[in-house]
Write an enzyme that holds these catalytic residues in place. Structure first.
Site, PDB file in Angstrom:
ATOM      1  N   GLY A 161       0.809  -1.225   0.000  1.00 48.90           N
ATOM      2  CA  GLY A 161       0.000   0.000   0.000  1.00 48.90           C
ATOM      3  C   GLY A 161       0.834   1.264   0.000  1.00 48.90           C
ATOM      4  O   GLY A 161       2.056   1.233   0.105  1.00 48.90           O
ATOM      5  N   ARG A 164       3.749   6.007   1.984  1.00 48.93           N
ATOM      6  CA  ARG A 164       4.270   7.376   2.100  1.00 48.93           C
ATOM      7  C   ARG A 164       3.761   8.240   0.953  1.00 48.93           C
ATOM      8  O   ARG A 164       4.441   9.189   0.522  1.00 48.93           O
ATOM      9  CB  ARG A 164       5.792   7.358   2.108  1.00 48.93           C
ATOM     10  CG  ARG A 164       6.406   6.593   0.945  1.00 48.93           C
ATOM     11  CD  ARG A 164       7.887   6.750   0.932  1.00 48.93           C
ATOM     12  NE  ARG A 164       8.493   5.825  -0.020  1.00 48.93           N
ATOM     13  CZ  ARG A 164       9.772   5.844  -0.328  1.00 48.93           C
ATOM     14  NH1 ARG A 164      10.560   6.739   0.232  1.00 48.93           N
ATOM     15  NH2 ARG A 164      10.267   4.984  -1.171  1.00 48.93           N
ATOM     16  N   LYS A 184       4.328  12.179  -2.881  1.00 48.15           N
ATOM     17  CA  LYS A 184       5.154  11.063  -2.398  1.00 48.15           C
ATOM     18  C   LYS A 184       6.166  11.619  -1.406  1.00 48.15           C
ATOM     19  O   LYS A 184       6.867  12.595  -1.702  1.00 48.15           O
ATOM     20  CB  LYS A 184       5.886  10.390  -3.561  1.00 48.15           C
ATOM     21  CG  LYS A 184       6.797   9.243  -3.106  1.00 48.15           C
ATOM     22  CD  LYS A 184       7.358   8.478  -4.282  1.00 48.15           C
ATOM     23  CE  LYS A 184       8.340   7.399  -3.831  1.00 48.15           C
ATOM     24  NZ  LYS A 184       8.902   6.669  -4.967  1.00 48.15           N
ATOM     25  N   ASP A 196       8.869   5.469   7.839  1.00 43.40           N
ATOM     26  CA  ASP A 196       8.589   6.774   8.460  1.00 43.40           C
ATOM     27  C   ASP A 196       7.694   7.643   7.594  1.00 43.40           C
ATOM     28  O   ASP A 196       7.422   8.794   7.926  1.00 43.40           O
ATOM     29  CB  ASP A 196       9.909   7.510   8.750  1.00 43.40           C
ATOM     30  CG  ASP A 196      10.774   7.651   7.502  1.00 43.40           C
ATOM     31  OD1 ASP A 196      10.278   7.360   6.390  1.00 43.40           O
ATOM     32  OD2 ASP A 196      11.940   8.049   7.632  1.00 43.40           O
ATOM     33  N   GLY A 197       7.273   7.116   6.436  1.00 45.41           N
ATOM     34  CA  GLY A 197       6.370   7.886   5.575  1.00 45.41           C
ATOM     35  C   GLY A 197       7.073   8.948   4.750  1.00 45.41           C
ATOM     36  O   GLY A 197       6.428   9.720   4.049  1.00 45.41           O
ATOM     37  N   ARG A 254       3.497  13.814  -7.905  1.00 45.54           N
ATOM     38  CA  ARG A 254       3.515  12.939  -9.076  1.00 45.54           C
ATOM     39  C   ARG A 254       2.136  12.959  -9.746  1.00 45.54           C
ATOM     40  O   ARG A 254       1.115  13.075  -9.073  1.00 45.54           O
ATOM     41  CB  ARG A 254       3.831  11.490  -8.675  1.00 45.54           C
ATOM     42  CG  ARG A 254       5.052  11.348  -7.786  1.00 45.54           C
ATOM     43  CD  ARG A 254       5.560   9.918  -7.736  1.00 45.54           C
ATOM     44  NE  ARG A 254       4.658   8.952  -7.114  1.00 45.54           N
ATOM     45  CZ  ARG A 254       4.977   7.665  -6.951  1.00 45.54           C
ATOM     46  NH1 ARG A 254       6.155   7.203  -7.368  1.00 45.54           N
ATOM     47  NH2 ARG A 254       4.130   6.837  -6.373  1.00 45.54           N
ATOM     48  N   ASP A 331       3.933  -4.819  -7.274  1.00 46.70           N
ATOM     49  CA  ASP A 331       3.372  -3.571  -6.735  1.00 46.70           C
ATOM     50  C   ASP A 331       3.938  -2.351  -7.458  1.00 46.70           C
ATOM     51  O   ASP A 331       3.428  -1.243  -7.279  1.00 46.70           O
ATOM     52  CB  ASP A 331       3.621  -3.457  -5.227  1.00 46.70           C
ATOM     53  CG  ASP A 331       5.066  -3.699  -4.862  1.00 46.70           C
ATOM     54  OD1 ASP A 331       5.566  -4.808  -5.135  1.00 46.70           O
ATOM     55  OD2 ASP A 331       5.704  -2.785  -4.318  1.00 46.70           O
ATOM     56  N   ASP A 341       7.076   4.363  -9.873  1.00 46.74           N
ATOM     57  CA  ASP A 341       7.870   4.059  -8.681  1.00 46.74           C
ATOM     58  C   ASP A 341       9.355   3.914  -8.995  1.00 46.74           C
ATOM     59  O   ASP A 341       9.946   2.831  -8.901  1.00 46.74           O
ATOM     60  CB  ASP A 341       7.333   2.798  -7.985  1.00 46.74           C
ATOM     61  CG  ASP A 341       6.043   3.090  -7.230  1.00 46.74           C
ATOM     62  OD1 ASP A 341       5.443   4.158  -7.481  1.00 46.74           O
ATOM     63  OD2 ASP A 341       5.630   2.266  -6.396  1.00 46.74           O
TER      64      ASP A 341
HETATM   65  P1  AMP Z   1       8.923   0.829  -2.949  1.00 45.21           P
HETATM   66  O1  AMP Z   1      10.105  -0.039  -2.750  1.00 45.21           O
HETATM   67  O2  AMP Z   1       9.255   2.290  -2.869  1.00 45.21           O
HETATM   68  O3  AMP Z   1       8.137   0.478  -4.171  1.00 45.21           O
HETATM   69  O4  AMP Z   1       7.975   0.579  -1.683  1.00 45.21           O
HETATM   70  C1  AMP Z   1       7.480  -0.675  -1.329  1.00 45.21           C
HETATM   71  C2  AMP Z   1       6.493  -0.502  -0.224  1.00 45.21           C
HETATM   72  O5  AMP Z   1       7.123   0.072   0.912  1.00 45.21           O
HETATM   73  C3  AMP Z   1       5.333   0.406  -0.543  1.00 45.21           C
HETATM   74  O6  AMP Z   1       4.220  -0.078   0.130  1.00 45.21           O
HETATM   75  C4  AMP Z   1       5.772   1.729   0.021  1.00 45.21           C
HETATM   76  O7  AMP Z   1       4.704   2.580   0.331  1.00 45.21           O
HETATM   77  C5  AMP Z   1       6.490   1.280   1.280  1.00 45.21           C
HETATM   78  N1  AMP Z   1       7.517   2.232   1.712  1.00 45.21           N
HETATM   79  C6  AMP Z   1       8.725   2.454   1.157  1.00 45.21           C
HETATM   80  N2  AMP Z   1       9.389   3.390   1.845  1.00 45.21           N
HETATM   81  C7  AMP Z   1       8.598   3.774   2.863  1.00 45.21           C
HETATM   82  C8  AMP Z   1       8.727   4.702   3.947  1.00 45.21           C
HETATM   83  N3  AMP Z   1       9.812   5.436   4.100  1.00 45.21           N
HETATM   84  N4  AMP Z   1       7.697   4.819   4.788  1.00 45.21           N
HETATM   85  C9  AMP Z   1       6.585   4.085   4.642  1.00 45.21           C
HETATM   86  N5  AMP Z   1       6.404   3.197   3.671  1.00 45.21           N
HETATM   87  C10 AMP Z   1       7.389   3.030   2.783  1.00 45.21           C
HETATM   88 MG    MG Z   2       6.558   0.978  -5.053  1.00 41.74          MG
END
Ligand code: AMP
Ligand code: MG
Length: 578
Positions: A161, A164, A184, A196-197, A254, A331, A341
């Site tokens: 999901g 962030r 984002k 940490d979002g 974005r 995802d 992404d």
């Molecule tokens: P990504 O690798 O950026 O495609 O992220 C994979 C998953 O991790 C997704 O659900 C992102 O929303 C979550 N995610 C990545 N970095 C963070 C972060 N710093 N805080 C919260 N969720 C994260």
């Molecule tokens: Mg992603």
């Protein structure tokens, strides 16, 4: 104006007089956990209809109320805490504003003006800065975080999901195009898991620059409207070696037609939420695949076949510019087959069929040469997710469609590479001619982008002489290969199969296909290092240069963007940390 655009304008005209959402500053609307301000009011018909062109004040920027997203189920729990979410597509959740001042790093004028109808003068207003950093929102539109799951590195990872990211608006522009605006790096959501979002400046600069660059390379992608940086501390262990450092939080605005991914459907099937699955698939078909009849009993099958062919197209296009996404998890694979992404991506420099941009990818699962296989793996996961919606006959047909993916991919790949070599028409020997050029590149470790570019710039007379001037340095590297003369002979012979084709036309064609500038890691890194010291000049320079990747530009040449990577960049690494 194209026919579809004029039709769209008429539709927009017809929609005038309905409620519009106008955001007005200095009118605090206290919500659970944020300090956003906004105001809802009605624009009268003439106000709205006269505004068919760009607006220069955020107060006049309107978002449609009849938001189709309202059709999709929302999480009944409103509180913002990390949890397993069930029975919904989105959760309502507000961005968390930064506590420090934010600065605008850069904007995409094209996105603002041509997608969002905003005059670029708006960029100088505080309202804009607050909007794009998530501290002020459009009235009436409660931001959403999307619930999705995914297969990460081949393994089902469960709920992921928007951990962030916040969908802050949908916008129908003057051409009738509907765009989804997403922040984002804008704070925690129920999907943040241990995160940490936030997103740091380094990865945000890379995503901002690359998504725009990909657009100008002609590759389907999400866009980036703006990038802001704060002084809020964000702690990251960039190379996962225990070296945790303080970085700064950044936010990108974005923009995409849709942010739904394969994982958007997978999570619903996996939880047995077939009613929502049906609803979401129907919604996506209705909104984004208008050529599919909503009453067609085979609509899900047709939808699947379109995603299969569009995904083949996207990955073939990636390959045509040497782009490796880095994290091709389900995802991160859009149902609209746009590139989304951006993380540890990279453009291949010295030719290497096994190029892996992401240093965290130990098994080289997402190497550049494996992207088509991974695409098929992901499409298979999509088919599994769609299974509850199709009968046995349709399942069999869908399997056949999927089995055709390698063929579709190869067809597109060959077409794109034919164009890269400036070949007209099709000949049986083309795949061999293409592959042998790549083999020469592989053996000599020549630069992929510049080899094709130099071949686009050199005259056939020069090429035939086999004495390659040093200015064509990548082609010069290849020319040292003992098989180079044989390849040149075959190439020239193939070109002569179109006797009316002038060499000047070949060069023109090829120069419009083979970029001179791509976002090499060292270029992004150099811009990041300056940006970290509040010097955003190189971000902006790169952004400008990459808007015209096929045109030789003085500033770019001075900056060395068409040269070999500098020595200092030899050991640059990019990880998943962002
Ligand atoms: P990504 O690798 O950026 O495609 O992220 C994979 C998953 O991790 C997704 O659900 C992102 O929303 C979550 N995610 C990545 N970095 C963070 C972060 N710093 N805080 C919260 N969720 C994260
Ligand atoms: Mg992603």
């Amino acid at each position: 104006m194209t026919q579809s655009r004029s039709v769209a304008l008429i539709c927009l005209w017809a929609a005038c007089g309905t409620y519009c959402l106008t955001w007005k500053p200095n009118n605090p609307l206290d919500t659970e956990n944020n300090k956003h301000t906004c105001l809802l009011h009605t624009l009268n018909q003439s106000d709205s209809c006269e505004r068919k062109v760009k607006v220069s004040s955020m107060n006049l920027w309107t978002a449609s109320l009849d938001d189709v997203l309202a059709e999709l189920a929302i999480d009944p729990i409103r509180a913002n805490y990390v949890r397993r979410v069930k029975d919904c597509i989105f959760s309502h959740v507000y961005p968390t504003p930064f506590t420090s001042d934010v600065q605008l790093v850069s904007v995409s004028e094209d996105v603002l003006e041509n997608l969002l109808d905003l005059d670029t003068s708006v960029v100088n207003t505080n309202d804009f800065l607050q909007f794009v950093s998530g501290s002020k929102l459009i009235s009436g539109f409660v931001p959403l975080a999307h619930r999705y799951g995914g297969h990460q590195f081949g393994v089902w990872a469960g709920q992921l999901g928007d951990g962030r990211a916040h969908l802050i608006s949908t916008y129908v522009n003057r051409y009738g195009e509907r765009w989804e605006l997403q922040l984002k790096g804008s704070g925690k959501t129920p999907y943040s898991r241990n995160g940490d979002g936030r997103a740091v400046l380094r990865s945000s600069v890379r995503e901002f620059l690359c998504s725009e660059a990909m657009h100008y390379l002609g590759i389907p992608t999400s866009r980036a409207a703006s990038l802001v940086v704060s002084n809020d501390a964000v702690w990251r262990d960039q190379f996962y070696n225990g070296n945790v450092k303080k970085e700064r939080g950044a936010v990108i605005l974005r923009v995409a037609k849709s942010w739904f991914r394969i994982g958007s459907l997978e999570v619903l099937t996996n939880s047995g939420e077939f009613y929502l699955l049906r609803k979401l698939v129907d919604f996506i078909i209705k909104e984004h695949f208008p050529s599919i009849s909503t009453t067609d009993p085979d609509k899900v099958l047709v939808f699947f076949s379109k995603v299969v062919s569009q995904t083949a197209e996207m990955i073939a296009r990636w390959k045509s510019v040497g782009f490796a996404h880095g994290v091709c998890n389900t995802d991160n694979f859009s149902l609209l087959s746009i590139t989304i992404d951006y993380g540890p991506f990279g453009f291949m420099e010295d030719y290497d069929a096994d190029y892996v941009p992401n240093t965290s990818d130990d098994e080289a699962r997402y190497r550049i040469g494996g992207q088509a296989y991974v695409g098929m793996f992901n499409l298979n996961k999509l088919l599994v997710a769609l299974n509850p919606l199709i009968d046995n006959r349709q399942k069999q047909l869908a399997s056949k469609i999927l089995a055709d993916f390698p063929h579709l991919y190869f067809q597109r790949y060959i077409e794109l590479y034919r164009a890269k070599l400036g070949l007209l028409g099709a000949s049986d020997g083309d795949p061999t001619l293409i592959q042998s050029f790549l083999n020469l590149m592989d053996d000599t470790k020549a630069d992929f982008t510049m080899s094709f570019r130099h071949l686009s710039e050199i005259t056939l007379r020069q090429l035939q002489s086999l004495t390659i001037p040093q200015e064509y340095w990548a082609l010069y590297d290849i020319s040292q290969h003992m098989d180079f003369p044989t390849w040149v002979t075959a190439y020239i012979q193939r070109l002569k199969s179109n006797p009316d084709d002038l060499d000047s036309e070949r060069r023109q064609r090829m120069a419009a296909t083979n970029p001179r500038y791509i976002l090499r890691n060292w270029m992004a890194e150099s811009a990041v290092r300056k940006a970290e010291m509040d010097d955003f000049s190189e971000v902006r320079l790169l952004q400008n240069v990459l808007r015209k990747p096929f045109h030789t530009q003085k500033m770019a040449e001075l900056a060395g963007y068409s040269q070999k990577s500098p020595e200092w960049a030899k050991d640059l690494r990019v990880s998943c940390s962002s």
